[in-house]
Design a protein around this motif. Structure first.
Motif, PDB file in Angstrom:
ATOM      1  N   ALA A   1     -25.224 -12.461   6.730  1.00 42.45           N
ATOM      2  CA  ALA A   1     -24.004 -11.676   6.984  1.00 42.45           C
ATOM      3  C   ALA A   1     -23.434 -11.985   8.361  1.00 42.45           C
ATOM      4  O   ALA A   1     -22.217 -12.063   8.533  1.00 42.45           O
ATOM      5  N   VAL A   2     -24.305 -12.161   9.347  1.00 47.79           N
ATOM      6  CA  VAL A   2     -23.848 -12.514  10.696  1.00 47.79           C
ATOM      7  C   VAL A   2     -23.068 -13.829  10.659  1.00 47.79           C
ATOM      8  O   VAL A   2     -21.975 -13.949  11.214  1.00 47.79           O
ATOM      9  N   VAL A   3     -23.633 -14.810   9.970  1.00 51.92           N
ATOM     10  CA  VAL A   3     -22.998 -16.130   9.904  1.00 51.92           C
ATOM     11  C   VAL A   3     -21.705 -16.070   9.103  1.00 51.92           C
ATOM     12  O   VAL A   3     -20.671 -16.612   9.503  1.00 51.92           O
ATOM     13  N   TRP A   4     -21.741 -15.396   7.969  1.00 55.24           N
ATOM     14  CA  TRP A   4     -20.563 -15.363   7.099  1.00 55.24           C
ATOM     15  C   TRP A   4     -19.415 -14.584   7.731  1.00 55.24           C
ATOM     16  O   TRP A   4     -18.253 -14.838   7.446  1.00 55.24           O
ATOM     17  N   GLN A   5     -19.736 -13.623   8.594  1.00 57.01           N
ATOM     18  CA  GLN A   5     -18.691 -12.887   9.312  1.00 57.01           C
ATOM     19  C   GLN A   5     -17.877 -13.815  10.203  1.00 57.01           C
ATOM     20  O   GLN A   5     -16.723 -13.546  10.511  1.00 57.01           O
ATOM     21  N   ALA A   6     -18.501 -14.906  10.633  1.00 60.62           N
ATOM     22  CA  ALA A   6     -17.818 -15.849  11.521  1.00 60.62           C
ATOM     23  C   ALA A   6     -16.953 -16.847  10.756  1.00 60.62           C
ATOM     24  O   ALA A   6     -16.277 -17.677  11.359  1.00 60.62           O
ATOM     25  N   LYS A   7     -16.942 -16.761   9.429  1.00 55.96           N
ATOM     26  CA  LYS A   7     -16.239 -17.754   8.615  1.00 55.96           C
ATOM     27  C   LYS A   7     -14.750 -17.803   8.916  1.00 55.96           C
ATOM     28  O   LYS A   7     -14.136 -18.866   8.877  1.00 55.96           O
ATOM     29  N   SER A   8     -14.155 -16.654   9.198  1.00 56.79           N
ATOM     30  CA  SER A   8     -12.712 -16.612   9.412  1.00 56.79           C
ATOM     31  C   SER A   8     -12.298 -17.300  10.708  1.00 56.79           C
ATOM     32  O   SER A   8     -11.126 -17.608  10.898  1.00 56.79           O
ATOM     33  N   ASP A   9     -13.243 -17.524  11.617  1.00 54.88           N
ATOM     34  CA  ASP A   9     -12.915 -18.160  12.891  1.00 54.88           C
ATOM     35  C   ASP A   9     -12.866 -19.680  12.753  1.00 54.88           C
ATOM     36  O   ASP A   9     -11.820 -20.287  12.845  1.00 54.88           O
ATOM     37  N   SER A  10     -14.009 -20.302  12.527  1.00 56.41           N
ATOM     38  CA  SER A  10     -14.047 -21.752  12.375  1.00 56.41           C
ATOM     39  C   SER A  10     -15.436 -22.147  11.896  1.00 56.41           C
ATOM     40  O   SER A  10     -16.403 -21.386  12.056  1.00 56.41           O
ATOM     41  N   PRO A  11     -15.572 -23.343  11.311  1.00 54.29           N
ATOM     42  CA  PRO A  11     -16.907 -23.817  10.923  1.00 54.29           C
ATOM     43  C   PRO A  11     -17.866 -23.859  12.107  1.00 54.29           C
ATOM     44  O   PRO A  11     -19.039 -23.526  11.978  1.00 54.29           O
ATOM     45  N   GLN A  12     -17.372 -24.272  13.269  1.00 48.62           N
ATOM     46  CA  GLN A  12     -18.246 -24.360  14.426  1.00 48.62           C
ATOM     47  C   GLN A  12     -18.736 -22.979  14.846  1.00 48.62           C
ATOM     48  O   GLN A  12     -19.880 -22.817  15.292  1.00 48.62           O
ATOM     49  N   THR A  13     -17.875 -21.975  14.684  1.00 49.29           N
ATOM     50  CA  THR A  13     -18.283 -20.607  15.010  1.00 49.29           C
ATOM     51  C   THR A  13     -19.418 -20.171  14.094  1.00 49.29           C
ATOM     52  O   THR A  13     -20.344 -19.481  14.516  1.00 49.29           O
ATOM     53  N   MET A  14     -19.334 -20.578  12.824  1.00 52.03           N
ATOM     54  CA  MET A  14     -20.417 -20.257  11.903  1.00 52.03           C
ATOM     55  C   MET A  14     -21.719 -20.925  12.346  1.00 52.03           C
ATOM     56  O   MET A  14     -22.790 -20.319  12.310  1.00 52.03           O
ATOM     57  N   MET A  15     -21.630 -22.180  12.763  1.00 52.82           N
ATOM     58  CA  MET A  15     -22.831 -22.876  13.210  1.00 52.82           C
ATOM     59  C   MET A  15     -23.387 -22.250  14.484  1.00 52.82           C
ATOM     60  O   MET A  15     -24.609 -22.113  14.642  1.00 52.82           O
ATOM     61  N   ASP A  16     -22.522 -21.850  15.387  1.00 59.23           N
ATOM     62  CA  ASP A  16     -22.968 -21.165  16.603  1.00 59.23           C
ATOM     63  C   ASP A  16     -23.682 -19.864  16.241  1.00 59.23           C
ATOM     64  O   ASP A  16     -24.712 -19.514  16.848  1.00 59.23           O
ATOM     65  N   ALA A  17     -23.129 -19.140  15.252  1.00 55.04           N
ATOM     66  CA  ALA A  17     -23.754 -17.888  14.820  1.00 55.04           C
ATOM     67  C   ALA A  17     -25.119 -18.162  14.191  1.00 55.04           C
ATOM     68  O   ALA A  17     -26.083 -17.413  14.409  1.00 55.04           O
ATOM     69  N   LEU A  18     -25.225 -19.249  13.429  1.00 53.35           N
ATOM     70  CA  LEU A  18     -26.510 -19.614  12.828  1.00 53.35           C
ATOM     71  C   LEU A  18     -27.550 -19.876  13.907  1.00 53.35           C
ATOM     72  O   LEU A  18     -28.680 -19.387  13.829  1.00 53.35           O
TER      73      LEU A  18
ATOM     74  N   ILE B   1     -30.203  -3.839   1.134  1.00 53.98           N
ATOM     75  CA  ILE B   1     -29.371  -5.005   1.446  1.00 53.98           C
ATOM     76  C   ILE B   1     -27.947  -4.579   1.749  1.00 53.98           C
ATOM     77  O   ILE B   1     -27.325  -5.049   2.706  1.00 53.98           O
ATOM     78  N   GLN B   2     -27.416  -3.671   0.931  1.00 53.94           N
ATOM     79  CA  GLN B   2     -26.041  -3.233   1.151  1.00 53.94           C
ATOM     80  C   GLN B   2     -25.908  -2.510   2.482  1.00 53.94           C
ATOM     81  O   GLN B   2     -24.893  -2.627   3.170  1.00 53.94           O
ATOM     82  N   ALA B   3     -26.945  -1.757   2.854  1.00 54.03           N
ATOM     83  CA  ALA B   3     -26.919  -1.097   4.162  1.00 54.03           C
ATOM     84  C   ALA B   3     -26.840  -2.132   5.281  1.00 54.03           C
ATOM     85  O   ALA B   3     -26.092  -1.969   6.250  1.00 54.03           O
ATOM     86  N   CYS B   4     -27.599  -3.215   5.147  1.00 56.75           N
ATOM     87  CA  CYS B   4     -27.546  -4.293   6.140  1.00 56.75           C
ATOM     88  C   CYS B   4     -26.157  -4.908   6.206  1.00 56.75           C
ATOM     89  O   CYS B   4     -25.600  -5.112   7.289  1.00 56.75           O
ATOM     90  N   LEU B   5     -25.604  -5.219   5.042  1.00 54.81           N
ATOM     91  CA  LEU B   5     -24.313  -5.888   5.011  1.00 54.81           C
ATOM     92  C   LEU B   5     -23.204  -4.990   5.550  1.00 54.81           C
ATOM     93  O   LEU B   5     -22.335  -5.439   6.310  1.00 54.81           O
ATOM     94  N   ASN B   6     -23.214  -3.724   5.151  1.00 54.47           N
ATOM     95  CA  ASN B   6     -22.202  -2.795   5.665  1.00 54.47           C
ATOM     96  C   ASN B   6     -22.305  -2.660   7.175  1.00 54.47           C
ATOM     97  O   ASN B   6     -21.293  -2.608   7.883  1.00 54.47           O
ATOM     98  N   PHE B   7     -23.532  -2.607   7.667  1.00 55.18           N
ATOM     99  CA  PHE B   7     -23.731  -2.445   9.104  1.00 55.18           C
ATOM    100  C   PHE B   7     -23.197  -3.645   9.872  1.00 55.18           C
ATOM    101  O   PHE B   7     -22.505  -3.509  10.870  1.00 55.18           O
ATOM    102  N   ILE B   8     -23.508  -4.834   9.388  1.00 54.40           N
ATOM    103  CA  ILE B   8     -23.115  -6.027  10.131  1.00 54.40           C
ATOM    104  C   ILE B   8     -21.611  -6.222  10.114  1.00 54.40           C
ATOM    105  O   ILE B   8     -21.016  -6.734  11.064  1.00 54.40           O
ATOM    106  N   LYS B   9     -20.942  -5.810   9.037  1.00 59.75           N
ATOM    107  CA  LYS B   9     -19.490  -5.918   8.982  1.00 59.75           C
ATOM    108  C   LYS B   9     -18.836  -5.057  10.054  1.00 59.75           C
ATOM    109  O   LYS B   9     -17.816  -5.422  10.630  1.00 59.75           O
ATOM    110  N   GLN B  10     -19.427  -3.920  10.313  1.00 60.20           N
ATOM    111  CA  GLN B  10     -18.858  -2.993  11.279  1.00 60.20           C
ATOM    112  C   GLN B  10     -19.376  -3.223  12.690  1.00 60.20           C
ATOM    113  O   GLN B  10     -18.707  -2.876  13.666  1.00 60.20           O
ATOM    114  N   ASN B  11     -20.577  -3.802  12.798  1.00 64.37           N
ATOM    115  CA  ASN B  11     -21.218  -3.937  14.113  1.00 64.37           C
ATOM    116  C   ASN B  11     -21.870  -5.307  14.256  1.00 64.37           C
ATOM    117  O   ASN B  11     -23.104  -5.418  14.320  1.00 64.37           O
TER     118      ASN B  11
END
Length: 310
Positions: free
Chosen positions: A191-208, A159-169
Motif C-alpha cells: 500500500a505504501v508503494v502503490w500510494q506513490a503511483k500517482s507521482d512517478s515510477p521513480q517515486t514508487m521505487m523510492d517508496a519500495l 488487511i483492510q484496516a492496514c490499507l485504509n490506514f496507509i491511505k490516510q496516513n
C-alpha cells in the motif's frame, strides 16, 4: 429544486422546508439541508421535526438529530441508540457515534463493537475504529481484529484496516510497518508503494527501497501482479530491478499472468511476442520456471514456449 439546494448553505431551515414541499427533491440534498440545520440550530431542527409531513423527511431529520446527540456523547449514548432507535435513524446515529468515539478512544469503540451482532454496519464501524486504533497501537488493533472477527472475515478485516490506514496516513504507516506482524507488513508495504503511483515510477521505487528489507521482495511480487495490461509499467519495473532475486520474482509473476491467457489462437501471437523481450539466460530461466505449473497448456504449446526461452 436548484434554488432549494442553494439555500442549504445560507438558510438550511428554509432549504429543508422547501425540500419537504417538493417530493421530487433529492433525498441526498434533503439530508444535506438537515445536517446543516442541525449544526446551525438544533433547537429549530427539533421544532421542525414535528412538522414533517412524510416519513422520508421525518426519518432524515430525526436521523441527523440523533446522530448529533450520539456524536456529542458517544460513551453514554451509543448503547442507548442501539437499544432504542430503529431503522435508518438507528444506523445514522450509531455510525456517527462510533466515528466520534473512535476519534476519542478507539479501544472503547472496539469494545462496544465487539458486542454488536454481525452486520454491514458493524463491519463499517470496525474499519473506522481500527483505523483510529492503528494510530495508537497498530499491533493492538490487529490483535483485536484477529480475536473479534469471524474466521472468514479475519484476514480481510486486518488487511483492510492496514490499507485504509496507509491511505490516510502514508508517513505514519511507514513508521509503524516494522512493528506489524509479518503477514500484515506485506500488505501495508505494498500500500505504501502503490500510494506513490500517482507521482512517478521513480517515486514508487523510492517508496519500495524505504521499506524494511524483508518486505521488499513480497511487495515486488504484488507490484508485478498488479501491472495487468500495463506493458509500459512492466518494462519500467524490469528496467528498475537489477538485483537477480528481485528481477526473477517479477518475471515469474508476469510470465504466469501472461501464460494463463495462452488458451486460444488469438492470444498466442501476443503472448509469444511478450516472451521475446527476455534476452538474458537468467530472465529466460525465470520465465520458464512457471511453465510446468500451467495446466491450460498442451504439451506441444509447453515445448514451444520452453524452446523460445532457451
Amino acid at each position: 429544486m436548484k434554488r432549494c439546494r442553494n439555500l442549504t448553505a445560507t438558510d438550511p431551515e428554509a432549504a429543508f422546508r422547501s425540500g419537504m414541499a417538493c417530493w421530487k427533491f433529492a433525498g441526498k440534498s434533503l439530508a444535506a439541508a438537515a445536517e446543516a440545520l442541525v449544526k446551525k440550530d438544533p433547537a429549530a431542527a427539533r421544532r421542525l421535526l414535528a412538522e414533517c409531513p412524510d416519513l422520508r423527511s421525518k426519518s432524515i431529520l430525526e436521523g441527523e438529530l440523533m446522530a448529533d446527540e450520539v456524536r456529542r456523547h458517544p460513551e453514554e449514548k451509543l448503547r442507548w441508540a442501539e437499544a432504542n432507535l430503529e431503522g435508518n435513524v438507528r444506523v445514522k446515529a450509531m455510525n456517527a457515534g462510533i466515528a466520534a468515539l473512535a476519534a476519542k478512544n478507539a479501544a472503547a469503540a472496539l469494545e462496544i463493537l465487539s458486542e454488536w451482532p454481525p452486520t454491514i454496519m458493524k463491519l463499517g464501524g470496525q474499519f473506522t475504529a481500527l483505523g483510529a486504533r492503528m494510530k495508537e497501537d497498530a499491533n493492538a488493533a490487529l490483535t483485536w481484529a484477529s480475536e473479534n472477527t469471524y474466521p472468514s472475515q479475519r484476514d480481510f478485516t486486518g488487511i483492510q484496516a492496514c490499507l485504509n490506514f496507509i491511505k490516510q496516513n502514508p508517513k505514519e504507516g511507514l513508521a509503524i510497518l516494522p512493528s506489524l506482524p509479518m503477514e500484515y507488513r506485506e500488505y501495508m508495504g505494498f500500500a505504501v508503494v502503490w500510494q506513490a503511483k500517482s507521482d512517478s515510477p521513480q517515486t514508487m521505487m523510492d517508496a519500495l527501497r524505504a521499506l524494511p528489507e524483508e518486505v521488499q521482495l513480497p511487495v515486488i511480487r504484488h507490484w508485478a501482479a498488479e501491472l495487468r495490461n500495463e506493458p509500459t509499467s512492466e518494462n519500467w519495473l524490469l528496467a528498475a530491478l537489477s538485483d537477480p532475486a528481485e528481477r526473477a520474482t517479477a518475471i515469474e509473476v508476469m510470465a504466469l499472468k501472461q501464460l494463463v491467457t495462452f488458451d486460444s489462437n488469438s492470444k498466442q501471437p501476443e503472448v509469444l511476442d511478450w516472451l521475446g523481450q527476455f534476452q538474458t539466460p537468467e530472465d529466460k530461466q525465470a520465465a520458464a520456471r512457471v511453465v510446468p505449473y500451467l495446466t491450460n497448456l498442451t504439451e506441444t504449446q509447453r515445448q514451444d514456449i520452453l524452446s523460445r526461452l532457451k
